[in-house]
Design a protein around this motif. Sequence first.
Motif, PDB file in Angstrom:
ATOM      1  N   PRO A 187       1.005  -1.291   0.103  1.00  0.00           N
ATOM      2  CA  PRO A 187       0.042  -0.166  -0.069  1.00  0.00           C
ATOM      3  C   PRO A 187       0.921   1.400  -0.146  1.00  0.00           C
ATOM      4  N   ALA A 188       0.354   2.421  -0.392  1.00  0.00           N
ATOM      5  CA  ALA A 188       0.878   3.666  -0.579  1.00  0.00           C
ATOM      6  C   ALA A 188       0.672   4.163   0.919  1.00  0.00           C
ATOM      7  N   ILE A 189       1.524   4.802   1.323  1.00  0.00           N
ATOM      8  CA  ILE A 189       1.518   5.428   2.848  1.00  0.00           C
ATOM      9  C   ILE A 189       0.999   7.077   2.260  1.00  0.00           C
TER      10      ILE A 189
ATOM     11  N   LEU B 212       2.585   9.725  -0.987  1.00  0.00           N
ATOM     12  CA  LEU B 212       2.017  10.964  -1.131  1.00  0.00           C
ATOM     13  C   LEU B 212       1.681  11.732   0.260  1.00  0.00           C
ATOM     14  N   VAL B 213       1.542  13.024  -0.019  1.00  0.00           N
ATOM     15  CA  VAL B 213       1.278  14.223   1.215  1.00  0.00           C
ATOM     16  C   VAL B 213      -0.260  14.909   0.525  1.00  0.00           C
ATOM     17  N   LEU B 214      -1.158  14.576   1.664  1.00  0.00           N
ATOM     18  CA  LEU B 214      -2.304  15.552   1.454  1.00  0.00           C
ATOM     19  C   LEU B 214      -2.417  16.774   2.224  1.00  0.00           C
ATOM     20  N   THR B 215      -2.537  17.888   1.658  1.00  0.00           N
ATOM     21  CA  THR B 215      -2.555  19.055   2.386  1.00  0.00           C
ATOM     22  C   THR B 215      -3.773  19.912   1.760  1.00  0.00           C
ATOM     23  N   GLY B 216      -3.860  21.169   2.241  1.00  0.00           N
ATOM     24  CA  GLY B 216      -4.747  22.305   1.932  1.00  0.00           C
ATOM     25  C   GLY B 216      -4.161  23.199   0.907  1.00  0.00           C
TER      26      GLY B 216
ATOM     27  N   GLU C 128       4.836  13.503  -4.072  1.00  0.00           N
ATOM     28  CA  GLU C 128       3.705  14.156  -4.723  1.00  0.00           C
ATOM     29  C   GLU C 128       2.790  14.938  -3.595  1.00  0.00           C
ATOM     30  N   VAL C 129       2.484  16.038  -3.821  1.00  0.00           N
ATOM     31  CA  VAL C 129       1.659  16.888  -2.566  1.00  0.00           C
ATOM     32  C   VAL C 129       0.340  16.773  -3.545  1.00  0.00           C
ATOM     33  N   VAL C 130      -0.751  16.456  -2.833  1.00  0.00           N
ATOM     34  CA  VAL C 130      -2.021  16.576  -3.359  1.00  0.00           C
ATOM     35  C   VAL C 130      -2.822  17.712  -2.594  1.00  0.00           C
TER      36      VAL C 130
END
Length: 260
Positions: free
Chosen positions: A118-120, A144-148, A165-167
Amino acid sequence: MRRLFPVTDQTPPADVREDREWSLDELAEAYAYPASEEREGAWLRANMVSSLDGAAQHDGRSQPISSDADMRIFGTLRGLADAVVVGAETVRLEGYRPARARAAFADRRAAAGQGPAPAIVVVSASLGLDFSLPLFTEPLVPTLVLTGAAAAPDRIREAEKAGVEVVVAGDGPGIEPARAVRALAERGLVRLLTEGGPRMLGQFAAAGVLDELCLTVSPTMTVGDAQRIAGGPQLPDPSRFTLTSVLEEAGFLFTRYRKA
């Protein structure tokens, strides 16, 4: 697992009900994600552990209230997931590393069209992360990194410079839970697992996007003022979940609840 108390009409085979340790394959069958026709888009499952007095951790970590059986389920849930979604503070406290490929799940993952591990996915408003850590530099599947949208541009550039990759999944400083789930689904990550922390789990629950909770009830008491499994503002009305199964070993209860 040594005993199963069925709470649905899906009675397990006699040999599985015996007082013995379950194989990883049997655990994988017991914890399988719903088929695509049984869900709409992504399915978000949480896996948490709690002491008898409601603590989600002791001295800042979950390991002291966990067990070997709990870790077997932890590994099984990871082995079934497309992505593991976790908050930045939990990454720091628990010393997160990249998920590894496990031979026990290789055929199952290949048949489901999944990658080797799995991707973290790290959720962070500030992007205050050390992008030189193995989690970001040595993953089998890219982290991946999730942010606002309000995240500091220099931190986004630093992450991207490190190959991360920043999402963007929110218009403010942090993510919007439903938007985050959609963003991951758009990348083909539909079997989602979150391991906390409590604040992030509270956000997902409050937004109504949490489909399932796998909760280990540990036969321990910590007293103190440790966090519960979910934190944040109180909901106007309690969210209702339905118990679907219970496993037991050495006094630990391994429960599964689905959103009613």
